[in-house]
Design an enzyme around this catalytic site. Sequence first.
Site, PDB file in Angstrom:
ATOM      1  N   CYS A 136       0.831  -1.211   0.000  1.00  0.00           N
ATOM      2  CA  CYS A 136       0.000   0.000   0.000  1.00  0.00           C
ATOM      3  C   CYS A 136       0.862   1.257   0.000  1.00  0.00           C
ATOM      4  O   CYS A 136       0.525   2.252  -0.645  1.00  0.00           O
ATOM      5  CB  CYS A 136      -0.923   0.007   1.215  1.00  0.00           C
ATOM      6  SG  CYS A 136      -2.358  -1.085   1.091  1.00  0.00           S
ATOM      7  N   CYS A 244      -5.471   1.524   4.379  1.00  0.00           N
ATOM      8  CA  CYS A 244      -4.362   1.488   3.430  1.00  0.00           C
ATOM      9  C   CYS A 244      -3.271   2.480   3.796  1.00  0.00           C
ATOM     10  O   CYS A 244      -2.142   2.389   3.304  1.00  0.00           O
ATOM     11  CB  CYS A 244      -4.852   1.753   2.019  1.00  0.00           C
ATOM     12  SG  CYS A 244      -5.615   3.372   1.790  1.00  0.00           S
TER      13      CYS A 244
END
Length: 249
Positions: A136, A244
């Site tokens: 991420c 994320c």
Amino acid sequence: DDRAGIGRSGNLGHMPVAADRVDYFKSVAVEAGRQLEDAPPDTVIRWAVDTFGDGFCITASMADAVLIDIASRVADDINVIFLDTGYHFPETLATRDRVAKRYQVRLHTILPRQTVAEQDATFGPKLHDRDPDACCSLRKVEPLARALGGYQAWGSGIRRDETASRRNIRVVEWDRKRSMVKVSPLAGWTQAQVDEYTIANDVEVNPLIYDGFPSIGCAPCTRRVAPGEDPRSGRWANSPKLECGLHLG
């Protein structure tokens, strides 16, 4: 980069010198956060556009276009940032393309520094399975930081009712991680309000929403959610990861 005029302010007046700029924008965020807490989303976006001009953009995950729809009614050609991670569902990319054709916005697709193949060659295949935080960071967090470099404020469609970690977000607040103003016009909305607006305005929606994916991320890290499950339980389902990293800090 075709973001003409970035950095041009709306009604900020005389800008402070660089050394004082962080404190200045922080004070703007705090004051607006108090004044706009109960304002409707279009009023919040109007404030951001009037205040920052082309120094304001919104981000979009392409789960739906509610925020884009509202913003396009407030101002033509608002800058919209979409992060193409290289792992999106085809339906997500198709939604982006429909949004770009339908709404009068300047949509910028931002790519990671490495393709998926290049990342695999550097870190090994399926980094998202072995270290989802690192994946991420490479494919979302760093590209967004790069994309936001020329702006003073950015907007997002996140809401307080989505996760516990988002429960205390403000409509306007100071983004400490990026040293800029963050605007969340839909912060106080419920899913029912989103659904009502979507139907009333025939908003573009990612079809996966109606196929068991109430929260849509990258394909390798998103699964269908069973009826009654938490809407975000399909994200990083086999790890303790909940965010994320774009909206933390």
